[in-house]
Design an enzyme around this catalytic site. Sequence first.
Site, PDB file in Angstrom:
ATOM      1  N   ASP A  13      -4.128  -4.219  14.161  1.00  0.00           N
ATOM      2  CA  ASP A  13      -3.634  -5.568  14.465  1.00  0.00           C
ATOM      3  C   ASP A  13      -2.133  -5.559  14.759  1.00  0.00           C
ATOM      4  O   ASP A  13      -1.443  -6.534  14.511  1.00  0.00           O
ATOM      5  CB  ASP A  13      -3.941  -6.537  13.314  1.00  0.00           C
ATOM      6  CG  ASP A  13      -3.402  -6.059  11.974  1.00  0.00           C
ATOM      7  OD1 ASP A  13      -2.792  -4.965  11.921  1.00  0.00           O
ATOM      8  OD2 ASP A  13      -3.578  -6.780  10.983  1.00  0.00           O
ATOM      9  N   LYS A  72       7.282  -7.151  -2.348  1.00  0.00           N
ATOM     10  CA  LYS A  72       8.055  -8.318  -1.897  1.00  0.00           C
ATOM     11  C   LYS A  72       9.051  -8.734  -2.964  1.00  0.00           C
ATOM     12  O   LYS A  72       8.713  -8.767  -4.146  1.00  0.00           O
ATOM     13  CB  LYS A  72       7.113  -9.515  -1.719  1.00  0.00           C
ATOM     14  CG  LYS A  72       6.571  -9.694  -0.364  1.00  0.00           C
ATOM     15  CD  LYS A  72       5.832 -11.019  -0.303  1.00  0.00           C
ATOM     16  CE  LYS A  72       4.527 -10.839   0.418  1.00  0.00           C
ATOM     17  NZ  LYS A  72       3.719 -12.034   0.421  1.00  0.00           N
ATOM     18  N   ASP A 113       2.958  -7.957  14.151  1.00  0.00           N
ATOM     19  CA  ASP A 113       1.693  -7.940  13.425  1.00  0.00           C
ATOM     20  C   ASP A 113       0.986  -9.248  13.784  1.00  0.00           C
ATOM     21  O   ASP A 113       1.503 -10.327  13.469  1.00  0.00           O
ATOM     22  CB  ASP A 113       2.009  -7.855  11.924  1.00  0.00           C
ATOM     23  CG  ASP A 113       0.792  -8.044  11.042  1.00  0.00           C
ATOM     24  OD1 ASP A 113      -0.246  -8.534  11.525  1.00  0.00           O
ATOM     25  OD2 ASP A 113       0.883  -7.706   9.853  1.00  0.00           O
TER      26      ASP A 113
HETATM   27  P1  GTP Z   1      -6.383 -10.755   6.471  1.00  0.00           P
HETATM   28  O1  GTP Z   1      -7.699 -10.984   5.791  1.00  0.00           O
HETATM   29  O2  GTP Z   1      -5.969 -11.926   7.306  1.00  0.00           O
HETATM   30  O3  GTP Z   1      -5.288 -10.262   5.574  1.00  0.00           O
HETATM   31  O4  GTP Z   1      -6.606  -9.596   7.553  1.00  0.00           O
HETATM   32  P2  GTP Z   1      -7.148  -8.077   7.447  1.00  0.00           P
HETATM   33  O5  GTP Z   1      -7.627  -7.722   6.081  1.00  0.00           O
HETATM   34  O6  GTP Z   1      -8.127  -7.928   8.551  1.00  0.00           O
HETATM   35  O7  GTP Z   1      -5.879  -7.270   7.829  1.00  0.00           O
HETATM   36  P3  GTP Z   1      -4.720  -6.596   6.975  1.00  0.00           P
HETATM   37  O8  GTP Z   1      -3.468  -6.935   7.681  1.00  0.00           O
HETATM   38  O9  GTP Z   1      -4.835  -6.939   5.537  1.00  0.00           O
HETATM   39  O10 GTP Z   1      -5.085  -5.059   7.163  1.00  0.00           O
HETATM   40  C1  GTP Z   1      -4.385  -4.188   8.032  1.00  0.00           C
HETATM   41  C2  GTP Z   1      -5.362  -3.395   8.877  1.00  0.00           C
HETATM   42  O11 GTP Z   1      -6.246  -2.647   8.043  1.00  0.00           O
HETATM   43  C3  GTP Z   1      -6.226  -4.269   9.762  1.00  0.00           C
HETATM   44  O12 GTP Z   1      -6.331  -3.613  11.008  1.00  0.00           O
HETATM   45  C4  GTP Z   1      -7.564  -4.319   9.044  1.00  0.00           C
HETATM   46  O13 GTP Z   1      -8.655  -4.384   9.965  1.00  0.00           O
HETATM   47  C5  GTP Z   1      -7.592  -2.984   8.322  1.00  0.00           C
HETATM   48  N1  GTP Z   1      -8.270  -3.033   7.018  1.00  0.00           N
HETATM   49  C6  GTP Z   1      -7.902  -3.748   5.930  1.00  0.00           C
HETATM   50  N2  GTP Z   1      -8.738  -3.511   4.907  1.00  0.00           N
HETATM   51  C7  GTP Z   1      -9.666  -2.623   5.362  1.00  0.00           C
HETATM   52  C8  GTP Z   1     -10.815  -1.972   4.765  1.00  0.00           C
HETATM   53  O14 GTP Z   1     -11.159  -2.186   3.607  1.00  0.00           O
HETATM   54  N3  GTP Z   1     -11.513  -1.122   5.550  1.00  0.00           N
HETATM   55  C9  GTP Z   1     -11.174  -0.861   6.848  1.00  0.00           C
HETATM   56  N4  GTP Z   1     -11.927  -0.012   7.551  1.00  0.00           N
HETATM   57  N5  GTP Z   1     -10.109  -1.442   7.443  1.00  0.00           N
HETATM   58  C10 GTP Z   1      -9.367  -2.310   6.707  1.00  0.00           C
END
Ligand code: GTP
Length: 364
Positions: free
Chosen positions: A118, A169, A227
Site C-alpha cells: 500500500d 509513537k 502510504d
Molecule cells: P488497516 O486495516 O487499514 O490498518 O490496513 P492493513 O492491515 O491492510 O494495512 P497495514 O498498513 O496495517 O499493513 C501494511 C501492509 O501489510 C499492507 O500491505 C497489508 O496488506 C499487509 N499486511 C498487514 N497484515 C498482514 C497479515 O497479517 N498478512 C499479510 N499477508 N499481509 C498483511
Amino acid sequence: MTETSLPELEAILLVGGRGTRLRPLTLGTPKPLLPTAGVPFLAHQLTQARQAGVRRIVFATSYRAEMFREAFGDGSAFGLTLEYMTEETPLGTGGAIRNAAQALTCGPDAPVLVLNGDILSGHDTADQVARHIARRAAVTLHLTEVEDPSRFGCVPTDDEGRVTAFLEKTPNPVTNRINAGCYVFTRSVIDTIPQGEVVSVERETFPGLIESGALVLGYADSAYWLDVGTPAAFVKGSRDLVLGRLASPALPGPVGELLALPGAVISPEAKVDGGTTVGARAVVESGAQVSGSVLGDDSVVCSGATVTDSVVGPGARIASGAVLRDAVIGDGAVVGPGNELLAGSRLWPGVTLPECAIRFSSDV
Ligand code: GTP
C-alpha cells in the site's frame, strides 16, 4: 533509477491486510487491488519493482486471497513470475514474510526485497539493494522524512546509517524519519522469524535484530512517498499519479489534469481537473465540477454536482446540486439532490441518500 546486474532478484509483497481504514472501498476489494489512476494499485508497484531488477514476486495473501491471482495470474503481462502464498488466518507482517519465504528460490545469502502493498514510492529501490549488499546488512530499511513524525513510530540512525532503535509513537520524536515499508532482508534473516506464528516485523523482528547487534541499516531519502492507507491518502495517490508527481509506467494514459478511461463521457460544459480519474463508461454531465477525485466505472455525476478530493465507487450516482468534499461513496450508492457530504463522510455501498429535505434560507 540505478541499473542493477543482480540476477533474478526476488521479492515478497505483503497484501493480506483487511484495509479497514479504507472501508467501505475495501469491503469487496482488497486495498492493493483498488483502481488507482486507472489500474489496480499494485500495477504501479509491480512495474516499478520490475524496473528495479525484480523478476520473481511472492504475494503474501490472506484477505480475499483468490482475487490477486485473478487480477495478475502468472505475472507474464508484467515480465514477472508471480507466486501466491496464503495465510488461512493472518500472521501479521513478520509471520506473512516467513510464510511467503517458503516459495523463494534464492540461497541464504541473497537479498530479498519486501514491500508493503500500500505504498507509492519514488525512491531508488535498486540502489537500496546495492547498499544492502555492499554493507552486508541483515536488513536495510527504506526511511522517509515526514513533517509530523508524532503520528508514526520513528527510526533514528547513527552517522553510518545504522538503525539504533525502533521507537513507538511519541509526542516528541527524536527524528522525522519513519519506516517507509520497503525492506531488503538477507534471506537467512527471514528464516529466523518463527514459522506459523503471528509476528509483527515492526514491533518484534526489527527491535529484536537491533537488540541482538545485527546490522540493521537505514536507507534514507526524500523521494516521493505515500502510504495510501486512508481515504484522503488514497485519493491523493491517485491524483498524484495522474498529475505526474510520481512517474508510473503502469499509468494507462498521458499525464495531465484528468485521466478518462475507455467509454467515459464528459460533457464539454463540465469542469474536470486536478488529477481526476473518470472510470470506464462513467458520465460527467454539464455544469458538474470534479477535481482531484476518483470516479469509478459506470458512475454518474449529474449536472451541477460538485465532487472534490473524493472517491465515487463503481455504479454510484451523484445527483444534481449534491456536493462531495473528502467523501467516500460506496459502490452503487446514490447521493440525492442537494446533499452535502464533507470531511471524511462515507456512504456504504447500495445506500440511497434521499433528496436533502433541510434547506437553509434567509427567508425562513
Ligand atoms: P488497516 O486495516 O487499514 O490498518 O490496513 P492493513 O492491515 O491492510 O494495512 P497495514 O498498513 O496495517 O499493513 C501494511 C501492509 O501489510 C499492507 O500491505 C497489508 O496488506 C499487509 N499486511 C498487514 N497484515 C498482514 C497479515 O497479517 N498478512 C499479510 N499477508 N499481509 C498483511
